[in-house]
Design a protein around this motif. Structure first.
Motif, short mmCIF file in Angstrom:
data_model
loop_
_atom_site.label_atom_id
_atom_site.label_comp_id
_atom_site.label_asym_id
_atom_site.label_seq_id
_atom_site.Cartn_x
_atom_site.Cartn_y
_atom_site.Cartn_z
N GLY A 13 -59.47 -45.41 38.31
CA GLY A 13 -59.08 -45.41 36.73
C GLY A 13 -60.39 -45.75 35.53
N HIS A 14 -61.63 -46.31 36.57
CA HIS A 14 -62.48 -46.67 35.17
C HIS A 14 -62.59 -45.43 34.85
N VAL A 15 -63.38 -45.23 33.49
CA VAL A 15 -63.86 -43.91 32.97
C VAL A 15 -65.05 -44.21 33.31
N SER A 16 -65.44 -45.25 32.55
CA SER A 16 -67.14 -44.94 32.70
C SER A 16 -68.04 -45.84 33.39
N LEU A 17 -69.04 -44.43 33.68
CA LEU A 17 -69.89 -44.84 35.48
C LEU A 17 -71.16 -44.74 34.96
N PHE A 18 -72.19 -45.55 35.71
CA PHE A 18 -73.25 -45.64 35.22
C PHE A 18 -74.48 -45.86 36.09
N TRP A 19 -75.31 -44.87 36.36
CA TRP A 19 -76.58 -45.85 37.71
C TRP A 19 -77.03 -46.46 37.00
N TYR A 20 -77.92 -46.95 38.05
CA TYR A 20 -79.15 -48.06 37.42
C TYR A 20 -80.14 -48.30 39.03
N GLN A 21 -81.36 -48.76 38.79
CA GLN A 21 -82.45 -48.70 39.71
C GLN A 21 -83.19 -49.80 39.75
N GLN A 22 -82.96 -50.59 40.13
CA GLN A 22 -83.02 -51.63 41.08
C GLN A 22 -85.48 -51.95 41.49
N ALA A 23 -86.37 -52.08 40.90
CA ALA A 23 -87.16 -51.88 42.35
C ALA A 23 -86.97 -53.41 42.67
N PRO A 78 -82.12 -54.46 37.47
CA PRO A 78 -81.68 -53.50 37.32
C PRO A 78 -81.92 -52.49 36.01
N GLU A 79 -82.41 -51.54 36.02
CA GLU A 79 -83.03 -50.65 34.41
C GLU A 79 -82.09 -49.06 34.60
N GLN A 118 -90.40 -38.84 46.33
CA GLN A 118 -92.11 -39.50 45.78
C GLN A 118 -92.31 -41.18 46.19
N GLN A 119 -93.29 -41.64 46.78
CA GLN A 119 -92.86 -42.98 46.94
C GLN A 119 -92.34 -43.74 45.80
N GLU A 120 -93.13 -43.62 44.90
CA GLU A 120 -92.28 -44.17 43.44
C GLU A 120 -90.75 -44.49 43.52
N ASP A 121 -89.89 -43.39 43.86
CA ASP A 121 -88.90 -43.53 44.19
C ASP A 121 -88.36 -44.52 45.05
N SER A 122 -88.63 -44.98 45.79
CA SER A 122 -88.50 -46.18 46.26
C SER A 122 -87.54 -47.73 45.86
N ALA A 123 -86.34 -47.29 46.01
CA ALA A 123 -85.55 -49.17 44.77
C ALA A 123 -84.33 -48.80 45.76
N VAL A 124 -83.68 -49.24 44.93
CA VAL A 124 -82.30 -49.60 44.97
C VAL A 124 -81.76 -49.03 43.85
N TYR A 125 -80.49 -48.12 44.49
CA TYR A 125 -79.55 -47.22 43.66
C TYR A 125 -78.34 -48.28 43.26
N LEU A 126 -77.92 -48.48 42.29
CA LEU A 126 -76.80 -49.51 42.46
C LEU A 126 -75.43 -48.19 41.44
N CYS A 127 -74.69 -48.51 41.37
CA CYS A 127 -73.75 -47.35 40.58
C CYS A 127 -73.00 -48.82 40.49
N ALA A 128 -72.24 -48.73 39.16
CA ALA A 128 -71.23 -49.65 38.75
C ALA A 128 -70.82 -48.66 37.28
N SER A 129 -69.51 -49.45 36.89
CA SER A 129 -68.36 -48.60 36.92
C SER A 129 -67.07 -49.60 35.54
N SER A 130 -67.14 -49.15 34.72
CA SER A 130 -65.75 -50.46 33.78
C SER A 130 -64.88 -49.21 33.33
N GLU A 131 -63.69 -50.45 32.44
CA GLU A 131 -63.32 -49.36 31.61
C GLU A 131 -63.88 -49.63 30.74
N GLN A 132 -63.60 -48.06 30.22
CA GLN A 132 -63.66 -48.38 28.62
C GLN A 132 -65.52 -49.07 28.20
#
Lengths: 116, 112
Positions: free
Chosen positions: B28-38, B43-44, B83-97
């Motif tokens: 039911g969460h409308v919004s979804l975000f991706w972040y990259q955390q080196a 997180p960015e 690429q090697q610089e892509d090594s990171a943790v990739y985080l997903c987040a969701s929220s209502e509106q």
């Protein structure tokens, strides 16, 4: 664009000591402010948030934070830490502008180690 | 209730391989975000969806990064020719509106 500074990268305290973690942000407009915590091996969890109203907000596990608009600060406090508070703490800001500026901007985090 | 889930939790790729990372948001969460955390950083932001519409992809670091959410629920972040610089943790987040964001456990990507 907004930015967030967390000045302390690593804080070490003994149990029962008081905690204050600094967070300053730069943004000229209205913001929502958050503190997230990441316990070892776990995902980011929301500790507390400020959207509007009383600038002193209380969160889970006895944490609180105070928004001081004139100082662009949102410092996290706890009067007496426990060993279980050992974790990494992230301050984050979201601009309350119109349009699609809905993402969070995070600080680099503060690792808190509480010694038993 | 069920939180945000991500798979795989760990991914090792050889340089040049393509990878796909999956995020299942809170129902039911409308919004979804991706972040990259080196390592050692916060997180960015990478990209943001409202339902199936990708409203902001300003944080994607290169055109090798692509995200989709075709039915407004599950999202996939794809990285081509890693690429090697892509090594990171990739985080997903969701929220209502786009209110409070709830984070998943992340996918740790290691590119050798």
């Amino acid at each position: 664009a907004q930015s967030v500074s967390q000045h302390n990268h690593h804080v070490i305290l003994s149990e029962a000591a008081s905690l204050e973690l600094g967070c300053n942000y730069s943004y000229g407009g209205t913001v929502n402010l958050f503190w997230y915590v990441q316990y070892p091996g776990q995902h980011l969890q929301l500790l507390l948030k400020y959207f509007s109203g009383d600038p002193l907000v209380k969160g889970i596990k006895g944490f609180e934070a105070e928004f001081i608009k004139s100082k662009f600060s949102f410092n996290l406090r706890k009067p007496s830490v426990q060993w279980s508070d050992t974790a990494e703490y992230f301050c984050a800001v979201k601009a309350r502008a119109g349009g699609s500026a809905r993402q969070l901007t995070f600080g680099s985090g503060t690792q808190l180690t509480v010694l038993p | 209730g069920a939180g945000v889930s991500q798979s795989p939790r760990y991914k090792v790729a050889k340089r040049g391989q393509d990878v796909a990372l999956r995020c299942d948001p809170i129902s039911g969460h409308v919004s979804l975000f991706w972040y990259q955390q080196a390592l050692g950083q916060g997180p960015e932001f990478l990209t943001y969806f409202q339902n199936e519409a990708q409203l902001d992809k300003s944080g994607l670091p290169s055109d090798r990064f692509f995200a989709e959410r075709p039915e407004g629920s599950v999202s996939t972040l794809k990285i081509q020719r890693t690429q090697q610089e892509d090594s990171a943790v990739y985080l997903c987040a969701s929220s209502e509106q786009a209110d409070t964001q709830y984070f998943g456990p992340g996918t740790r990507l290691t590119v050798l």
